[in-house]
Scaffold this motif. Structure first.
Motif, PDB file in Angstrom:
ATOM      1  N   ILE A 232       0.812  -1.223   0.000  1.00  0.00           N
ATOM      2  CA  ILE A 232       0.000   0.000   0.000  1.00  0.00           C
ATOM      3  C   ILE A 232       0.843   1.271   0.000  1.00  0.00           C
ATOM      4  O   ILE A 232       0.303   2.381  -0.070  1.00  0.00           O
TER       5      ILE A 232
ATOM      6  N   PHE B 120      -4.042   3.358  -1.228  1.00  0.00           N
ATOM      7  CA  PHE B 120      -4.836   2.252  -0.703  1.00  0.00           C
ATOM      8  C   PHE B 120      -4.669   2.155   0.805  1.00  0.00           C
ATOM      9  O   PHE B 120      -3.646   2.568   1.364  1.00  0.00           O
ATOM     10  N   LYS B 121      -5.683   1.573   1.450  1.00  0.00           N
ATOM     11  CA  LYS B 121      -5.620   1.292   2.877  1.00  0.00           C
ATOM     12  C   LYS B 121      -5.197  -0.166   3.066  1.00  0.00           C
ATOM     13  O   LYS B 121      -5.251  -0.978   2.147  1.00  0.00           O
TER      14      LYS B 121
ATOM     15  N   GLU C  31      -6.587  -2.683   4.466  1.00  0.00           N
ATOM     16  CA  GLU C  31      -7.604  -3.692   4.165  1.00  0.00           C
ATOM     17  C   GLU C  31      -7.862  -3.832   2.664  1.00  0.00           C
ATOM     18  O   GLU C  31      -8.591  -4.732   2.231  1.00  0.00           O
ATOM     19  N   GLU C  32      -7.251  -2.963   1.858  1.00  0.00           N
ATOM     20  CA  GLU C  32      -7.403  -3.028   0.400  1.00  0.00           C
ATOM     21  C   GLU C  32      -6.172  -3.605  -0.295  1.00  0.00           C
ATOM     22  O   GLU C  32      -6.097  -3.649  -1.519  1.00  0.00           O
TER      23      GLU C  32
ATOM     24  N   ILE D 237      -6.227  -6.066  -3.292  1.00  0.00           N
ATOM     25  CA  ILE D 237      -6.539  -5.557  -4.635  1.00  0.00           C
ATOM     26  C   ILE D 237      -5.258  -5.300  -5.416  1.00  0.00           C
ATOM     27  O   ILE D 237      -5.189  -5.529  -6.625  1.00  0.00           O
TER      28      ILE D 237
ATOM     29  N   ARG E 107     -15.324  -0.146  -5.775  1.00  0.00           N
ATOM     30  CA  ARG E 107     -15.126  -1.596  -5.683  1.00  0.00           C
ATOM     31  C   ARG E 107     -13.772  -2.014  -6.256  1.00  0.00           C
ATOM     32  O   ARG E 107     -13.068  -2.813  -5.661  1.00  0.00           O
TER      33      ARG E 107
ATOM     34  N   GLY F  90      -9.806  -1.367  -8.042  1.00  0.00           N
ATOM     35  CA  GLY F  90      -8.631  -0.620  -7.619  1.00  0.00           C
ATOM     36  C   GLY F  90      -8.599   0.826  -8.085  1.00  0.00           C
ATOM     37  O   GLY F  90      -8.365   1.741  -7.289  1.00  0.00           O
TER      38      GLY F  90
ATOM     39  N   ILE G 229     -11.129   2.981  -6.296  1.00  0.00           N
ATOM     40  CA  ILE G 229     -10.702   3.354  -4.936  1.00  0.00           C
ATOM     41  C   ILE G 229      -9.804   4.575  -4.980  1.00  0.00           C
ATOM     42  O   ILE G 229      -9.967   5.525  -4.191  1.00  0.00           O
TER      43      ILE G 229
ATOM     44  N   LYS H  10     -16.567   1.195   5.162  1.00  0.00           N
ATOM     45  CA  LYS H  10     -16.730  -0.242   4.974  1.00  0.00           C
ATOM     46  C   LYS H  10     -16.377  -0.999   6.253  1.00  0.00           C
ATOM     47  O   LYS H  10     -15.642  -0.497   7.106  1.00  0.00           O
TER      48      LYS H  10
ATOM     49  N   ARG I 175     -14.594  -5.324   3.992  1.00  0.00           N
ATOM     50  CA  ARG I 175     -14.895  -4.371   2.932  1.00  0.00           C
ATOM     51  C   ARG I 175     -16.362  -4.408   2.510  1.00  0.00           C
ATOM     52  O   ARG I 175     -16.720  -3.998   1.406  1.00  0.00           O
TER      53      ARG I 175
END
Length: 505
Positions: free
Chosen positions: A213, A226-227, A229-230, A233, A420, A422, A425, A443, A447
């Motif tokens: 990230i 990105f976070k 939790e992402e 992706i 939803r 990448g 986001i 979320k 997510r």
């Protein structure tokens, strides 16, 4: 029957013969030349007319070869219309099955010609699949194989039509082919510059969550990211996409090897990201502006106008995720329950969730009776642009795809985002964190979107006394005032065409 229509009919018949007899792709490429030759003859007059309209500049011939997905076809077609409007000729390469679905978007058929490609079957793909809409997401790598197998057809067309430049995105082999033919190539991104700039950092499967990230060195924003939790992706980037090539390598090669990198954006929104890409890849970056079609003069259908007229100005919440996103039934139900919980009138346009044929069978029990007269959930196509401009609509809930991002910025609505994919986001972080014109729905750990969090976001932006809602509305109004200036888009497209003319000299 004119020459152009006759050539199309001949090509259609030959395709049928070739398809039935499984003729080799080399012959399919050959029969395309019949269409190409007829098109050249029929366009002699059009080229002369174009030159007369552009007496102070040379007329261009542009080829378009986007990735086989409607989210790519449509922005390429929007730009094609802008170029044709200025008198330039466009040859648009696409799967033959996609052409009928896009014909109505061709505003200049005398200058914009479709060249259909035969997409071969790859084991594992659904029979007859040609585009991303026909293939489940996990099998898109197989579609990339089929995409690459059109190379001989693409080469035959490009050599025959003698275009000046070819626009592409996922065809990593296009720049080398263009160089062999003696024409220029332009990587034209269907996604934002902010998202593309993340490709400046190479991703591997061995990276930790923190490494995945982390923004690339020198990236112009600490917010568009990105976070934790992402992180999953991001791991799609090093996965194989086609044969022997990862998703990220395919795009990076396409960008590095092209003569120019181009984006459909304004410097007023993504200037620092464009400069970063130009510096990192060592390529000129040219901008077309969003290149959205002009507002249609037609009025909203009575069924929509009459329903919306029942509500106060700026009170209705409109939601659309586009036709390419299909939710699971549980996600769908949680979403519509969130609209019900918000207490606002709402119009939700979504495709039926997986496993459901109709919207009605997907709705929660008792939902229709509870929201009757206040809410409407519709499973078909809706005139999104006209709905957004209706005085009763005051909030737009969407996925923040790149085209939708621009439509929301050019509306007067408050903006609530549920990304939803990448790039969606990163677009959302641009809108929420950098531009401060929207709010993202919070979320859960997995997510997922809860009805409570969706309702909370809608209530907040629709509360006229809420300080954050007021800030978002003011920031949005300032940006819209700049972006809605028709002279701005005209300036960008004119400068872009001048850049193309300098490129091909």
């Amino acid at each position: 029957m004119n020459v152009e229509n006759a050539s199309t009919e001949v090509l259609t018949q030959l395709y049928r013969v070739a398809s039935r007899s499984k003729i080799a792709s080399s012959f399919v490429s050959y029969i395309m030349l019949i269409n190409i030759t007829c098109f050249e003859l029929s366009n002699t007059t059009h080229r002369l007319q174009a030159k007369m309209r552009n007496s102070n500049s040379s007329s261009l011939h542009v080829a378009m070869f986007p990735w086989f997905a409607f989210g790519h076809f449509i922005p390429y077609l929007h730009l094609s219309n802008k170029l044709a409007e200025k008198g330039h000729k466009v040859s648009f390469l696409l799967p033959k099955g996609a052409q009928p679905k896009l014909e109505q978007l061709n505003q200049y058929p005398n200058l914009l010609q479709f060249f259909p490609l035969v997409v071969s079957h790859v084991d594992g793909m659904p029979p007859g699949a040609e585009t991303a809409s026909d293939v489940p997401q996990p099998l898109h790598s197989l579609l990339a194989i089929a995409f690459d197998q059109t190379r001989d057809q693409v080469e035959a067309i490009l050599r025959a039509i003698k275009a000046d430049v070819v626009f592409h995105d996922m065809g990593h082999w296009i720049p080398a082919l263009a160089h062999q033919i003696g024409i220029k190539s332009i990587y034209y991104a269907a996604v934002s510059a902010a998202a593309n700039a993340h490709l400046a950092k190479e991703v591997s499967k061995e990276m930790t969550v923190e490494e995945l990230i982390e923004v690339p060195p020198g990236y112009p924003s600490s917010k568009v990211r990105f976070k934790a939790e992402e992180a999953a992706i991001v791991t799609i980037l090093p996965e194989i996409f086609g044969i022997g090539l990862s998703f990220q390598d395919r795009i990076i090669t396409a960008m590095k090897d092209s003569d120019v990198i181009a984006f459909r954006t304004y410097r007023e929104i993504e200037g620092p990201f464009c400069d970063y890409i130009a510096q990192h890849f060592g390529k000129p970056v040219m901008l077309t502006g969003p290149s959205l079609p002009e507002t249609n003069a037609t009025q909203l259908e009575d069924k929509w106008a009459n329903w919306l007229s029942n509500f106060e100005p700026s009170s209705v919440v409109f939601c659309s995720f586009g036709s390419q996103i299909a939710l699971q039934k549980g996600e769908f139900q949680e979403l519509v329950l969130g609209f019900e919980l918000s207490g606002q009138p709402f119009l939700v346009a979504l495709t039926p969730p997986d496993g459901c044929i109709t919207i009605e069978e997907a709705l929660p029990e008792g939902f229709h009776e509870r929201i009757q007269g206040r809410g409407l959930v519709y499973g078909g196509w809706v005139p999104q642009e006209l709905l957004l401009s209706h005085s009763s609509v005051g909030c737009f809930v969407n996925h923040c795809g790149y085209g939708t991002m621009w439509e929301s910025l050019l509306s007067d609505c408050q903006i609530v985002l549920i990304p939803r994919l990448g790039d969606q986001i990163l677009n959302t972080r641009l809108m929420v964190e950098e531009l401060e014109v929207a709010v993202e729905v919070q979320k859960g750990e997995n997510r997922e979107i809860s009805k409570e969090n969706l309702s909370k976001a809608i209530k907040m932006v629709m509360d006229k006394d809420n300080e954050i809602a007021g800030l978002l509305k003011r920031n949005h109004a300032k940006l819209k005032n700049i972006l809605s200036n028709r002279d701005l888009q005209e300036e960008y497209i004119n400068n872009f065409i001048e850049g193309l003319q300098d490129l091909v000299k």
